[in-house]
Design an enzyme around this catalytic site. Structure first.
Site, mmCIF file in Angstrom:
data_model
loop_
_atom_site.group_PDB
_atom_site.id
_atom_site.type_symbol
_atom_site.label_atom_id
_atom_site.label_comp_id
_atom_site.label_asym_id
_atom_site.label_seq_id
_atom_site.Cartn_x
_atom_site.Cartn_y
_atom_site.Cartn_z
ATOM 1 N N GLU A 194 19.064 21.207 44.830
ATOM 2 C CA GLU A 194 19.930 22.374 45.015
ATOM 3 C C GLU A 194 20.596 22.709 43.690
ATOM 4 O O GLU A 194 21.230 21.856 43.063
ATOM 5 C CB GLU A 194 20.998 22.138 46.075
ATOM 6 N N ASP A 251 24.944 21.525 33.442
ATOM 7 C CA ASP A 251 24.527 22.918 33.552
ATOM 8 C C ASP A 251 23.075 22.956 34.018
ATOM 9 O O ASP A 251 22.208 22.300 33.426
ATOM 10 C CB ASP A 251 24.662 23.594 32.176
ATOM 11 N N ASP A 280 26.015 33.755 41.851
ATOM 12 C CA ASP A 280 26.711 34.943 41.353
ATOM 13 C C ASP A 280 25.717 36.101 41.229
ATOM 14 O O ASP A 280 24.680 35.960 40.578
ATOM 15 C CB ASP A 280 27.323 34.629 39.982
ATOM 16 N N LYS A 305 26.173 44.071 37.274
ATOM 17 C CA LYS A 305 25.998 45.033 36.175
ATOM 18 C C LYS A 305 24.645 44.826 35.487
ATOM 19 O O LYS A 305 24.227 43.696 35.252
ATOM 20 C CB LYS A 305 27.137 44.891 35.175
ATOM 21 N N ASP A 320 24.604 36.771 50.278
ATOM 22 C CA ASP A 320 25.247 37.791 51.113
ATOM 23 C C ASP A 320 25.164 39.154 50.435
ATOM 24 O O ASP A 320 25.617 40.156 50.989
ATOM 25 C CB ASP A 320 26.725 37.446 51.335
ATOM 26 N N GLU A 369 29.415 26.507 52.542
ATOM 27 C CA GLU A 369 30.813 26.926 52.660
ATOM 28 C C GLU A 369 30.936 28.449 52.593
ATOM 29 O O GLU A 369 31.618 29.074 53.416
ATOM 30 C CB GLU A 369 31.663 26.299 51.543
ATOM 31 N N TYR A 370 30.284 29.044 51.599
ATOM 32 C CA TYR A 370 30.353 30.498 51.432
ATOM 33 C C TYR A 370 29.713 31.221 52.610
ATOM 34 O O TYR A 370 30.203 32.252 53.069
ATOM 35 C CB TYR A 370 29.668 30.922 50.127
ATOM 36 N N GLU A 371 28.617 30.688 53.081
ATOM 37 C CA GLU A 371 27.898 31.321 54.192
ATOM 38 C C GLU A 371 28.781 31.430 55.423
ATOM 39 O O GLU A 371 28.826 32.473 56.085
ATOM 40 C CB GLU A 371 26.650 30.505 54.503
#
Length: 213
Positions: A44, A96, A118, A122, A154, A192-194
Site C-alpha cells: 500500500e 517516501d 492527493d 491544477k 472520492d 479512514e478517509y473512505e
C-alpha cells in the site's frame, strides 16, 4: 493532510524494527526473508494510520503486506494497530514512496494499493498525481505480469484522469465502480478517509488496473 507532530514517534518506530523496516533498499528482491516465508506480496502506497492495511492483513493472513508512509507521526498509529492486533504478516516503511523501485525488485510485487491520494487538481501539478505516467512506470516495474494496481478515490476528476492514464500506459482495466458503496462489494476494506467521505454521502470510485508487462 495536516499532520500533528508527535515528538515521540521516531523513538517508538525505532523500538519496533521487527515491524518497521529500517533499510528497505537492502531487502529489494528478498522480502520473503523479512517475513520468514514465501507468500504473495501486497504493497500500500500512502498507508496513513493503517486502518486499511491492518484490515487487509487480518482478512488475508496468507498474504504479506507492506505499507509505505512518509510521515512518522502518522505511520506510528499504523504501527500501534499492528501491535494491538498481533499481526505478523505486516511490515512498514517510513520513507517516501518515490523510492518504490529501490525498495522492491522488478516483478517482485503481486498487488499495489493507492487509496485516496492527493488529487492535485491544477493542471500544472499533473506530474505530482500518483497516477501520472512517471509513477505508473514505477508500478509496472515492481509488479509481476498480471499484477493488480487497486485504486480508490472520492475525486471524480482524478478518477477520470486515472482511467485514461492507466489505459494510455497499457494497463488493462477491470472492476470499475462509479459508486462503490452502493455496489455492495463484499470484499471492500474501508479506509479512514473512505468512511469519512461515505458518511457525507460522497461517491467512492474504484478500479483495478492489471499490469500487462
Amino acid at each position: 493532510m495536516r499532520v500533528r507532530h508527535k515528538p515521540w514517534a521516531k523513538s517508538k518506530l525505532n523500538q519496533h524494527s521487527n515491524l518497521v523496516v529500517q533499510s528497505p533498499k537492502d531487502h529489494s528482491g528478498e522480502w520473503y526473508d523479512i517475513f520468514h516465508r514465501e507468500a504473495p506480496l501486497h504493497v500500500e502506497i500512502g498507508t496513513g494510520k493503517g486502518r486499511f492495511l491492518t484490515g487487509m492483513a487480518k482478512k488475508y493472513p496468507d498474504i504479506n503486506f507492506v505499507g509505505i508512509e512518509l510521515h512518522e507521526s502518522v505511520i506510528v498509529t499504523a504501527l500501534q494497530r499492528c501491535l494491538d492486533e498481533g499481526l505478523d504478516n505486516v511490515r512498514l516503511i517510513n520513507e517516501d514512496a518515490r523510492g518504490l523501485t529501490e525498495f522492491f525488485a522488478e516483478d517482485e510485487v503481486d498487488a499495489l494499493y493507492l487509496n485516496f491520494c492527493d488529487p492535485w487538481p491544477k493542471n500544472r501539478h499533473e506530474k505530482r498525481r500518483l497516477t501520472y505516467s512517471a509513477f505508473l512506470a514505477q508500478y509496472e516495474y515492481v509488479l509481476k505480469k498480471g499484477g493488480l494496481l487497486n485504486f480508490k478515490t472520492d475525486n471524480q476528476g482524478l478518477f477520470e484522469y486515472s482511467l485514461e492514464s492507466f489505459s494510455k500506459y497499457g494497463f488493462i482495466l477491470q472492476n470499475i465502480s462509479l459508486d462503490l458503496h452502493h455496489a455492495k462489494t463484499k470484499d471492500n476494506v474501508v479506509t479512514e478517509y473512505e468512511e469519512k467521505f461515505a458518511e457525507k454521502g460522497q461517491r467512492i470510485y474504484r478500479c483495478e488496473a492489471i499490469s500487462s508487462e
